[in-house]
Design a protein around this motif. Structure first.
Motif, PDB file in Angstrom:
ATOM      1  N   TRP A 126      11.066   6.178  -2.267  1.00  0.00           N
ATOM      2  CA  TRP A 126      10.197   6.242  -3.441  1.00  0.00           C
ATOM      3  C   TRP A 126       9.416   4.944  -3.626  1.00  0.00           C
ATOM      4  N   THR A 127       9.977   3.832  -3.192  1.00  0.00           N
ATOM      5  CA  THR A 127       9.272   2.551  -3.275  1.00  0.00           C
ATOM      6  C   THR A 127       7.993   2.598  -2.461  1.00  0.00           C
ATOM      7  N   ILE A 128       8.101   3.118  -1.242  1.00  0.00           N
ATOM      8  CA  ILE A 128       6.916   3.268  -0.384  1.00  0.00           C
ATOM      9  C   ILE A 128       5.924   4.225  -1.028  1.00  0.00           C
ATOM     10  N   ALA A 129       6.418   5.362  -1.484  1.00  0.00           N
ATOM     11  CA  ALA A 129       5.548   6.403  -2.033  1.00  0.00           C
ATOM     12  C   ALA A 129       4.730   5.901  -3.212  1.00  0.00           C
ATOM     13  N   VAL A 130       5.388   5.256  -4.165  1.00  0.00           N
ATOM     14  CA  VAL A 130       4.701   4.830  -5.393  1.00  0.00           C
ATOM     15  C   VAL A 130       3.696   3.723  -5.102  1.00  0.00           C
ATOM     16  N   ILE A 131       4.111   2.713  -4.343  1.00  0.00           N
ATOM     17  CA  ILE A 131       3.224   1.573  -4.083  1.00  0.00           C
ATOM     18  C   ILE A 131       2.011   1.990  -3.265  1.00  0.00           C
ATOM     19  N   LEU A 132       2.211   2.763  -2.203  1.00  0.00           N
ATOM     20  CA  LEU A 132       1.080   3.177  -1.375  1.00  0.00           C
ATOM     21  C   LEU A 132       0.155   4.144  -2.106  1.00  0.00           C
ATOM     22  N   LEU A 133       0.728   5.041  -2.903  1.00  0.00           N
ATOM     23  CA  LEU A 133      -0.104   5.972  -3.661  1.00  0.00           C
ATOM     24  C   LEU A 133      -1.008   5.214  -4.632  1.00  0.00           C
ATOM     25  N   LEU A 134      -0.433   4.289  -5.383  1.00  0.00           N
ATOM     26  CA  LEU A 134      -1.220   3.542  -6.367  1.00  0.00           C
ATOM     27  C   LEU A 134      -2.254   2.641  -5.697  1.00  0.00           C
ATOM     28  N   GLU A 135      -1.854   2.005  -4.594  1.00  0.00           N
ATOM     29  CA  GLU A 135      -2.807   1.128  -3.904  1.00  0.00           C
ATOM     30  C   GLU A 135      -4.002   1.918  -3.389  1.00  0.00           C
ATOM     31  N   ASN A 136      -3.743   3.059  -2.777  1.00  0.00           N
ATOM     32  CA  ASN A 136      -4.826   3.854  -2.222  1.00  0.00           C
ATOM     33  C   ASN A 136      -5.659   4.537  -3.300  1.00  0.00           C
ATOM     34  N   ALA A 137      -5.104   4.654  -4.496  1.00  0.00           N
ATOM     35  CA  ALA A 137      -5.875   5.190  -5.621  1.00  0.00           C
ATOM     36  C   ALA A 137      -6.813   4.138  -6.202  1.00  0.00           C
ATOM     37  N   GLY A 138      -6.622   2.860  -5.808  1.00  0.00           N
ATOM     38  CA  GLY A 138      -7.532   1.820  -6.258  1.00  0.00           C
ATOM     39  C   GLY A 138      -6.909   0.667  -7.012  1.00  0.00           C
ATOM     40  N   ILE A 139      -5.570   0.598  -7.061  1.00  0.00           N
ATOM     41  CA  ILE A 139      -4.889  -0.491  -7.760  1.00  0.00           C
ATOM     42  C   ILE A 139      -4.376  -1.496  -6.729  1.00  0.00           C
ATOM     43  N   PRO A 140      -4.764  -2.764  -6.831  1.00  0.00           N
ATOM     44  CA  PRO A 140      -4.363  -3.760  -5.831  1.00  0.00           C
ATOM     45  C   PRO A 140      -2.848  -4.025  -5.859  1.00  0.00           C
ATOM     46  N   LEU A 141      -2.142  -3.449  -4.909  1.00  0.00           N
ATOM     47  CA  LEU A 141      -0.706  -3.652  -4.752  1.00  0.00           C
ATOM     48  C   LEU A 141      -0.427  -3.974  -3.281  1.00  0.00           C
ATOM     49  N   PRO A 142       0.704  -4.600  -2.982  1.00  0.00           N
ATOM     50  CA  PRO A 142       0.988  -5.012  -1.600  1.00  0.00           C
ATOM     51  C   PRO A 142       1.482  -3.860  -0.715  1.00  0.00           C
ATOM     52  N   GLY A 147      -8.131   8.541  -5.895  1.00  0.00           N
ATOM     53  CA  GLY A 147      -9.206   7.557  -5.971  1.00  0.00           C
ATOM     54  C   GLY A 147     -10.578   8.181  -5.777  1.00  0.00           C
ATOM     55  N   TYR A 148     -10.667   9.130  -4.840  1.00  0.00           N
ATOM     56  CA  TYR A 148     -11.935   9.814  -4.576  1.00  0.00           C
ATOM     57  C   TYR A 148     -12.435  10.523  -5.831  1.00  0.00           C
ATOM     58  N   TRP A 149     -11.555  11.286  -6.482  1.00  0.00           N
ATOM     59  CA  TRP A 149     -11.984  12.054  -7.643  1.00  0.00           C
ATOM     60  C   TRP A 149     -12.261  11.170  -8.851  1.00  0.00           C
ATOM     61  N   PHE A 162      -7.973  -0.641   7.781  1.00  0.00           N
ATOM     62  CA  PHE A 162      -7.689  -1.782   8.637  1.00  0.00           C
ATOM     63  C   PHE A 162      -8.504  -3.018   8.275  1.00  0.00           C
ATOM     64  N   VAL A 163      -9.452  -2.868   7.343  1.00  0.00           N
ATOM     65  CA  VAL A 163     -10.332  -3.970   6.974  1.00  0.00           C
ATOM     66  C   VAL A 163      -9.879  -4.546   5.637  1.00  0.00           C
ATOM     67  N   PHE A 164      -9.633  -5.850   5.610  1.00  0.00           N
ATOM     68  CA  PHE A 164      -9.133  -6.501   4.399  1.00  0.00           C
ATOM     69  C   PHE A 164     -10.067  -6.254   3.218  1.00  0.00           C
ATOM     70  N   GLY A 165      -9.481  -5.825   2.102  1.00  0.00           N
ATOM     71  CA  GLY A 165     -10.237  -5.595   0.884  1.00  0.00           C
ATOM     72  C   GLY A 165     -10.859  -4.219   0.767  1.00  0.00           C
ATOM     73  N   MET A 166     -10.877  -3.465   1.878  1.00  0.00           N
ATOM     74  CA  MET A 166     -11.520  -2.147   1.863  1.00  0.00           C
ATOM     75  C   MET A 166     -10.582  -1.029   1.437  1.00  0.00           C
ATOM     76  N   ARG A 167      -9.278  -1.225   1.658  1.00  0.00           N
ATOM     77  CA  ARG A 167      -8.334  -0.127   1.447  1.00  0.00           C
ATOM     78  C   ARG A 167      -8.335   0.369   0.003  1.00  0.00           C
ATOM     79  N   ILE A 168      -8.484  -0.538  -0.950  1.00  0.00           N
ATOM     80  CA  ILE A 168      -8.378  -0.135  -2.357  1.00  0.00           C
ATOM     81  C   ILE A 168      -9.696   0.391  -2.934  1.00  0.00           C
ATOM     82  N   ILE A 169     -10.813   0.170  -2.227  1.00  0.00           N
ATOM     83  CA  ILE A 169     -12.099   0.619  -2.778  1.00  0.00           C
ATOM     84  C   ILE A 169     -12.733   1.744  -1.976  1.00  0.00           C
ATOM     85  N   ALA A 170     -12.228   2.022  -0.760  1.00  0.00           N
ATOM     86  CA  ALA A 170     -12.881   3.014   0.098  1.00  0.00           C
ATOM     87  C   ALA A 170     -12.919   4.399  -0.541  1.00  0.00           C
ATOM     88  N   ALA A 171     -11.790   4.848  -1.068  1.00  0.00           N
ATOM     89  CA  ALA A 171     -11.733   6.199  -1.642  1.00  0.00           C
ATOM     90  C   ALA A 171     -12.589   6.327  -2.906  1.00  0.00           C
TER      91      ALA A 171
END
Length: 204
Positions: free
Chosen positions: A17-33, A71-73, A117-126
């Motif tokens: 669940w740690t992986i799931a929550v952090i990656l979901l939020l980061e990819n939705a646009g919230i800067p998390l590690p 993040g897309y929607w 794979f590009v620094f800074g792009m992961r959280i804004i691409a979607a």
């Protein structure tokens, strides 16, 4: 508390669940590690065997895919004003946003594939893909493929180099650039083949 100690605590209590929550939020646009979390999870799978590499990859891909669709929607419905507000709230640099726009202008849909794979792009691409009204079906396909590539690459690095953790954390940026270069080459090949097909179709 050090980040790795905090992550170790969360993994001990919540596991995947740690992986799931952090990656979901980061990819939705919230800067998390997300990247560090993925690497550390794979390292723990190697060293402590509480998690498995395949489990990490499966959970990571699902979380990234869902997060990016959120993040897309958000970007699609909220438009540029919401993206600018997100940038100010989470202190995302204007430079990263402009870089994302340049990538989309140059590579189009393929940007979603290698943006992780590009620094800074992961959280804004979607969100940016949503703002630019990229067709959702194309976004879903390239987003999923990008998630598979990125999660598999990062998790595998953490697992394979688990015995050299200190070296991996210092060399990660260079390794990511290497994977990004491979992704760009693949994209150029695909783009060239697609363009060749279009020219052949026009000639007929």
């Amino acid at each position: 508390m050090h980040l790795f100690e905090l992550l170790r605590k969360y993994f001990a209590e919540y596991g995947y669940w740690t992986i799931a929550v952090i990656l979901l939020l980061e990819n939705a646009g919230i800067p998390l590690p997300g990247e560090t979390t993925l690497l550390f999870a794979a390292f723990l799978a190697f060293s402590e065997h509480r998690l498995t590499l395949w489990g990490i990859i499966i959970v990571g891909v699902i979380a990234c895919t869902i997060g990016d669709n959120v993040g897309y929607w958000i970007g699609y419905k909220g438009g540029r004003p919401l993206l600018d507000r997100q940038r100010r709230i989470f202190r995302i640099s204007q430079e990263h946003l402009q870089r994302g726009e340049r990538f989309f202008a140059r590579y189009g849909t393929f940007t979603v594939l290698f943006a992780r794979f590009v620094f800074g792009m992961r959280i804004i691409a979607a969100p940016l893909a949503g703002v630019l009204k990229m067709p959702w079906k194309k976004f879903v396909l390239f987003n999923f493929l990008g998630a598979v590539l990125w999660v598999t690459a990062i998790a595998s690095l953490g697992y394979v180099f688990g015995s050299r953790w200190d070296w991996l954390t210092t060399e990660l940026e260079e390794l990511q650039l290497f994977f990004a270069a491979i992704a760009v080459v693949v994209l150029l090949i695909l783009w060239w083949r697609e363009r060749k097909k279009q020219k052949s179709a026009r000639a007929r």
